[in-house]
Design an enzyme around this catalytic site. Structure first.
Site, PDB file in Angstrom:
ATOM      1  CE  LYS A 102      18.773  16.044  58.654  1.00  0.00           C
ATOM      2  NZ  LYS A 102      17.568  15.538  59.300  1.00  0.00           N
ATOM      3  CD  GLN A 146      15.447  16.450  62.153  1.00  0.00           C
ATOM      4  OE1 GLN A 146      15.944  16.760  61.069  1.00  0.00           O
ATOM      5  NE2 GLN A 146      15.816  15.351  62.796  1.00  0.00           N
ATOM      6  CG  ASP A 157      14.330  11.808  56.045  1.00  0.00           C
ATOM      7  OD1 ASP A 157      15.573  11.705  55.957  1.00  0.00           O
ATOM      8  OD2 ASP A 157      13.753  12.424  56.954  1.00  0.00           O
TER       9      ASP A 157
END
Ligand code: NAP
Length: 286
Positions: free
Chosen positions: A53, A97, A120
């Site tokens: 990322k 994460q 997300d």
């Protein structure tokens, strides 16, 4: 022989155009988009995802901060960090994460992220927006799957799409996106009876099972489109492989994606798109 749809190629095209947009908007608003990723512990898969990322941000010109915290961080400490980032006007996107250590409730953590910074798309407000067809942030993997189908000019409307998997991060949201594009959608899961009978009626199969090479040729109708979301390790070779037995299925499919190089690169690219979207909303609201 199937046409292999390259998510990698599409990701490169998208990233190049985002790169230009970021330069333009950076000049216009005098600030670059900023994504903050929180990594708890040192799970190798998580470290690798976070590194990927960060690299994508660098490639596109998005400012990227990774906050690394030990496994022992308390839930309260993590929530306090999120609170601070929520209130920081220079931060556009916040990503924690997953998975988190057992003593931290992931739902609490996801719910703590301000929906307008939830790149997300996992916050209940964003999930609800998807189901109610209201504007919101769509989670990255399902979004990437639809973009891959569009890239290959695959007609979705009127087709029978069979999604194998009903998780909150892939199976369910991709089913809703396919439904919104007027596919007739069947969702299968571990208790589905006669799975192969159902998948044999599919024009489009989305495999999000989490089992290496699970989808075999006998489960696929001649000419079907097969999208492989899985990321697994082949037990024999140790190499990365999908949920679809590519060698077996490819001769029967009309279009197919590969692992690696299929949905994976588009997931990260969609994260970049979401970050840019959040940034533009923040700047326009000012
Ligand atoms: P998950 O939460 O484990 O869900 C797997 C789904 O598959 C569940 O709904 C499960 O059914 C179903 N399933 C399991 N065994 C089955 C069987 N024998 N027959 C039919 N359905 C079965 O996994 P996920 O998070 O959705 O991820 C799926 C795969 O995609 C994984 O390999 C993951 O690594 C990969 N992934 C890739 C990306 C990417 O960027 N490329 C992103 C996310 C995930 P039940 O609900 O009944 O248990």
């Amino acid at each position: 022989m199937a046409t292999v749809i390259s998510g990698k190629e599409l990701a490169t095209i998208r990233r190049n155009s985002m790169k230009e947009e970021v330069i333009e908007f950076g000049k216009k608003y005098n600030r670059l988009p900023h994504l903050v990723v929180i990594l708890v512990g040192d799970n190798p898969a998580s470290v690798s995802y976070v590194t990927g990322k960060g690299k994508a941000c660098e490639e596109i010109g998005i400012k990227n901060t990774t906050i690394k915290k030990p496994e022992t961080i308390s839930e309260k400490e993590l929530l306090d960090i999120i609170d601070e980032l929520n209130n920081d006007s220079t931060v556009d996107g916040i990503l924690v994460q997953l998975p988190l250590p057992k003593h931290i409730n992931p739902d609490l953590v996801i719910n703590a992220i301000t929906p307008s910074k939830d790149v997300d798309g996992f916050h209940p407000i964003n999930v609800a927006s998807l189901y109610l067809k209201q504007p919101g942030i769509v989670s990255c993997t399902p979004k990437g799957i639809i973009e891959v189908l569009d890239f290959a000019n695959i007609q979705i409307e009127g087709k029978h799409a069979v999604v194998i998997g009903r998780s909150n991060i892939v199976g369910m949201p991709v089913s809703k996106l396919l439904l919104d594009r007027n596919a007739t959608v069947t969702i299968c899961h571990s208790r589905t009876k006669n799975l192969a009978e159902i998948t044999n009626t599919a024009d489009i199969i989305i495999a999000a099972v989490g089992k290496a090479k699970f989808v075999k040729a006998e489960m696929v109708r001649e000419g079907a489109v097969v999208i492989d979301v899985g990321v697994n390790r082949d037990e024999v070779t140790g190499k990365l492989c999908g949920d679809v037995d590519f060698k077996d299925v490819e001769p029967k499919a009309s279009y197919i994606t590969k692992v690696p190089g299929g949905i994976g690169p588009m997931t990260i690219t969609c994260l970049m798109e979401n970050t840019l979207e959040c940034y533009l909303k923040h700047m326009e609201e000012k």
